[in-house]
Design an enzyme around this catalytic site. Structure first.
Site: not given
Ligand code: A3P
Length: 299
Positions: A112, A48, A142
């Site tokens: 991860h 996340k 998140s």
């Molecule tokens: P939030 O839950 O705070 O919205 P991962 O890809 O490591 O699982 O992380 C997911 C997090 O990255 C989520 O955070 C998601 O919304 C955010 N995320 C995904 N794409 C994004 C983007 N293009 N810009 C900013 N945040 C992004």
């Protein structure tokens, strides 16, 4: 469906003291023996922290800004998720190892794993790694919502309970604190580009340029603008090849909380009470006293 029971909301196992899913533990020997190739690229994060975002940026760079090529498959299959394993019986069979082994070079993969659990061949082959870190509070928020929507993960319990588990490192992939600190140390010994989610939000162009340089690639203004546009939160939220709505449909419930949830810095302020914040900060100071690593909790 009873056959889904074995992976849904299952308890975690443990490998070298790190909580991992039972299926990952059961295939751990193969993960550890994974044969990296010198031109492999690994995108590593604590869950996340902005993995999917970084994956889309890297793919756009590698495809020279060709959006159609980036739509060739879902994130989950374009970049093998190295250690991730879901048996066929779960209804959502997946083997990151098999996907990686079948993929022609140059490969880009996601993990991860904390740095000490990365298969040693990555270091032997001097592979490049992009690590992305996100401030603990937003990462925790998140992760909490992700546990609510993803039935392949243990039940998070209440927000307060999940916060305690996160602080104790008793969550999938272990302690956030050890993860970010371990990779921070490793960057002095290996080819690791260490990025921050907050920097990417503040100035995505600057951070994309760092990635370009690290990958020894060029992009003209037009391509750079395309990458910026295509990898914005708003575009990725609507992109079925990046927003996880085409994968894991029996496991992820986007109506509980969408995978592309908010994508901002500082949402923790909507979750932490004053007392929780105080408790978290006190504990944070102790756990982060032995590192030069500094995070921004807001922009
Ligand atoms: P939030 O839950 O705070 O919205 P991962 O890809 O490591 O699982 O992380 C997911 C997090 O990255 C989520 O955070 C998601 O919304 C955010 N995320 C995904 N794409 C994004 C983007 N293009 N810009 C900013 N945040 C992004």
């Amino acid at each position: 469906d009873l056959s889904l029971k074995p992976v849904l909301r299952a308890d975690l196992g443990e490998m070298e003291g790190i909580p991992l899913t039972q299926p990952i533990c059961s295939t751990w020997d193969q993960v550890w023996k994974f044969k990296a190739r010198p031109d492999d690229l690994l995108i590593a994060t604590y869950a996340k922290a902005g993995t999917t975002w970084t994956q889309e940026i890297v793919d756009m760079i590698q495809q020279n800004g060709d959006v159609e090529k980036c739509r060739r498959d879902t994130t989950y299959r374009r970049h093998p998720f190295l250690e991730w394993y879901l048996p066929e019986s779960s209804g959502a069979g997946y083997s990151g190892l098999e996907l990686a082994e079948a993929m022609p070079s140059p490969r880009t993969m996601k993990t991860h794993l904390p740095v000490q659990l990365v298969p040693p061949s990555f270091w032997e082959q001097n592979c490049k790694v992009i690590y992305v870190a996100r401030n603990a509070k937003d990462n925790l928020v998140s992760y909490y919502h992700f546990h609510r929507m993803n039935k392949g993960l243990p039940d998070p319990g209440t927000w307060e309970e999940f916060m305690d588990k996160f602080m104790a490192g008793k969550v999938l992939w272990g302690s956030w604190y050890d993860h970010v600190k371990g990779w921070w140390k490793a960057k002095d010994k290996h080819r690791i580009l260490y990025l921050f989610y907050e920097d990417m939000k503040e100035n995505p162009k600057r951070e994309i340029q760092k990635i370009l340089k690290f990958l020894e690639k060029d992009a003209n203004q037009e391509i750079l603008n395309k990458i910026l546009h295509h990898t914005s939160f708003e575009m990725m939220k609507e992109n079925p090849m990046a927003n996880y709505t085409k994968e894991l449909q029996d496991i992820m419930d986007h109506s509980v909380s969408p995978f592309m949830r908010k994508g901002v810095v500082g949402d923790w302020k909507n979750h932490f009470t004053v007392a929780q914040n105080q408790k978290f900060d006190e504990d944070y100071k102790k756990k982060m006293a032995d590192t030069s690593l500094v995070f921004r909790m807001e922009l």
